[in-house]
Write an enzyme that holds these catalytic residues in place. Structure first.
Site, short mmCIF file in Angstrom:
data_model
loop_
_atom_site.label_atom_id
_atom_site.label_comp_id
_atom_site.label_asym_id
_atom_site.label_seq_id
_atom_site.Cartn_x
_atom_site.Cartn_y
_atom_site.Cartn_z
N ASP A 244 0.86 -1.19 0.00
CA ASP A 244 0.00 0.00 0.00
C ASP A 244 0.90 1.24 0.00
O ASP A 244 1.87 1.31 0.77
CB ASP A 244 -0.89 -0.04 1.25
CG ASP A 244 -1.94 1.05 1.24
OD1 ASP A 244 -3.12 0.73 0.99
OD2 ASP A 244 -1.57 2.22 1.47
N ILE A 245 0.57 2.19 -0.85
CA ILE A 245 1.38 3.42 -0.91
C ILE A 245 1.12 4.23 0.37
O ILE A 245 -0.03 4.37 0.79
CB ILE A 245 1.03 4.26 -2.15
CG1 ILE A 245 1.18 3.40 -3.41
CG2 ILE A 245 1.90 5.51 -2.23
CD1 ILE A 245 0.82 4.12 -4.69
N GLU A 287 -4.91 2.34 -3.95
CA GLU A 287 -3.45 2.43 -3.99
C GLU A 287 -2.82 1.16 -3.41
O GLU A 287 -1.72 1.17 -2.89
CB GLU A 287 -2.99 3.70 -3.26
CG GLU A 287 -2.89 3.64 -1.74
CD GLU A 287 -4.23 3.63 -1.00
OE1 GLU A 287 -5.25 3.28 -1.62
OE2 GLU A 287 -4.23 3.93 0.19
N1 LIG Z 1 -5.20 9.32 -8.10
C1 LIG Z 1 -5.88 8.27 -7.64
N2 LIG Z 1 -6.17 8.18 -6.34
C2 LIG Z 1 -6.81 7.10 -5.90
C3 LIG Z 1 -7.22 6.06 -6.74
N3 LIG Z 1 -7.83 5.11 -6.00
C4 LIG Z 1 -7.83 5.57 -4.72
N4 LIG Z 1 -7.21 6.78 -4.64
C5 LIG Z 1 -6.98 7.62 -3.48
O1 LIG Z 1 -6.09 7.00 -2.58
C6 LIG Z 1 -6.24 7.64 -1.32
C7 LIG Z 1 -6.11 6.64 -0.23
O2 LIG Z 1 -6.13 7.31 0.98
P1 LIG Z 1 -6.06 6.62 2.39
O3 LIG Z 1 -6.89 5.35 2.35
O4 LIG Z 1 -6.40 7.61 3.42
O5 LIG Z 1 -4.60 6.14 2.54
P2 LIG Z 1 -3.21 6.94 2.54
O6 LIG Z 1 -3.41 8.40 2.36
O7 LIG Z 1 -2.33 6.28 1.53
O8 LIG Z 1 -2.69 6.65 3.96
P3 LIG Z 1 -2.00 5.33 4.52
O9 LIG Z 1 -2.42 4.19 3.65
O10 LIG Z 1 -2.49 5.21 5.92
O11 LIG Z 1 -0.54 5.57 4.45
C8 LIG Z 1 -7.59 8.35 -1.33
O12 LIG Z 1 -7.37 9.73 -1.37
C9 LIG Z 1 -8.22 7.90 -2.63
O13 LIG Z 1 -9.00 8.89 -3.24
C10 LIG Z 1 -6.91 6.20 -8.14
O14 LIG Z 1 -7.21 5.35 -8.96
N5 LIG Z 1 -6.22 7.30 -8.53
#
Ligand SMILES: Nc1nc2c(ncn2[C@@H]2O[C@H](COP(=O)(O)OP(=O)(O)OP(=O)(O)O)[C@@H](O)[C@H]2O)c(=O)[nH]1
Length: 366
Positions: A244-245, A287
């Site tokens: 996970d990013i 992500e």
């Molecule tokens: N650009 C983009 N963003 C995405 C996509 N799918 C999900 N996201 C975004 O990924 C983000 C995930 O956020 P969080 O679940 O809070 O996780 P995080 O910010 O990586 O925090 P941690 O996982 O706790 O490190 C959200 O803002 C979603 O909108 C996509 O296909 N493209």
């Protein structure tokens, strides 16, 4: 990146089938000539030209069959020589029978050659595009029936009596109807190829993540299910990595959704570069990415996860900021299902996040 064997495309399968049919047609022709030549010679009905042409065709067809075995990549030579030889022989033999004889002496060679002509049309429809084979069949028919029709109309073939016009009309109709039948079969075949191509495209779309071009969750689920079944049945090792990013929301907030998409695309390339051909990796959702590593035990999986983590950390992403990933690792235990395995990988990932991110965590216990 992924070891899923790509299925043969519909066109490849069609080409292989065409090759098989061509081989069979050639050997059927060789067998037919091997029987007809001695049979007609012994019974004394063989036409003068066939005493030479039967053995010549036997040699040419055998040569073509051997060529096809050695060079299956160049079947066009066989189509061209075999088709030209068969069609020319049949038309020439029928014309010779009509123009050099009367009903009594020529009816046998005329009937035998004209009833082999549909084989020439059919062979062309098997190996060529519909339009080309239609042109060839039409030309072959015209080469026989136009000169005979003109000669009958001009009263040059009265030596045959009234039977020849009737026989010619009958043959022309039968050949025309046969070609119509072939056109229908060719249309069905084209429709089949098109639907197979559409199915192949739809299957690719249904199993590919459009943003990263990696296998999507559906494809990964199928891979994981079959590897869990194999691991259960054959006690094979299997590991799963869930990535996970870190703080991806911040990247999205700072660089917009398009910037976030670029990071996902670049990360999928970094991830792919770390994998072996036997590993399956794809986008699990948002992500999150999943790696299924069959035949890899825990130590190997930890190494792989650390390699991926370090590669992402070192990669210079196009938005200019560092990106890190957290990775949860687990391995297969006897009795595991896909769900229990994924739950452990997820719990391991959660542990990595909780401990500060940008790290690899192992979840060995249930
Ligand atoms: N650009 C983009 N963003 C995405 C996509 N799918 C999900 N996201 C975004 O990924 C983000 C995930 O956020 P969080 O679940 O809070 O996780 P995080 O910010 O990586 O925090 P941690 O996982 O706790 O490190 C959200 O803002 C979603 O909108 C996509 O296909 N493209």
């Amino acid at each position: 990146m992924s070891s899923v064997p790509s299925p043969a495309s519909p066109l490849e399968t069609m080409a292989q089938r065409e090759l098989t049919i061509t081989r069979r047609l050639l050997w059927a022709g060789i067998s037919a000539l091997s029987v007809l030549w001695p049979l007609e010679a012994v019974t004394g009905v063989i036409a003068t030209w066939d005493r030479w042409l039967y053995p010549l065709m036997l040699v040419v067809f055998t040569g073509l069959a051997l060529w096809l075995r050695r060079r299956p990549d160049k079947p066009q030579v066989v189509y061209l020589i075999g088709g030209a030889m068969l069609n020319t022989y049949l038309v020439a033999a029928a014309l010779m029978a009509i123009f050099t004889g009367d009903l009594q002496s020529s009816i046998f060679p005329l009937v035998t050659t004209t009833h082999w002509m549909p084989l020439g049309y059919a062979a062309a429809f098997v190996v060529m595009a519909r339009r080309a084979s239609l042109i060839l069949a039409g030309l072959t028919m015209a080469a026989l029936f136009v000169p005979v029709g003109v000669a009958i109309a001009m009263g040059h073939l009265t030596v045959w009596g009234p039977q020849l016009p009737v026989l010619t009309a009958n043959l022309a109709l039968a050949h025309g109807v046969f070609i119509l039948g072939l056109i229908s079969i060719a249309s069905l075949r084209n429709g089949y190829i098109r639907s197979q191509e559409r199915i192949a495209v739809m299957e690719t779309l249904a199993s590919t993540d459009m943003l990263t071009s990696m296998p999507n969750r559906r494809a990964l689920t199928q891979q994981l299910q079959s590897h869990v079944a194999l691991a259960n049945r054959h006690a094979q090792t299997l590991s799963v990595l869930m990535l996970d990013i870190d703080h991806f929301k911040v990247i999205n907030d700072q660089y917009g959704h398009a910037g976030g998409d670029d990071v996902l695309r670049e990360l999928s390339a970094v991830l792919g570069a770390q994998l072996r051909a036997s590993d399956h990796a794809g986008r699990w959702g948002g992500e999150e990415f999943l790696v299924v590593a069959p035949g890899v035990g825990l130590p190997g999986a930890m190494d792989l996860a650390e390699r991926i983590r370090a590669a992402v950390e070192q990669y210079r992403f196009s938005h200019g900021q560092p990106v890190t990933v957290s990775v949860g690792v687990t391995d297969f235990r006897p009795g595991d299902t896909m769900d229990t395995l994924l739950r452990r990988a997820d719990a391991a990932l959660y542990g990595a996040k909780r401990q500060g991110r940008n790290q690899v965590t192992l979840q060995a216990l249930p």
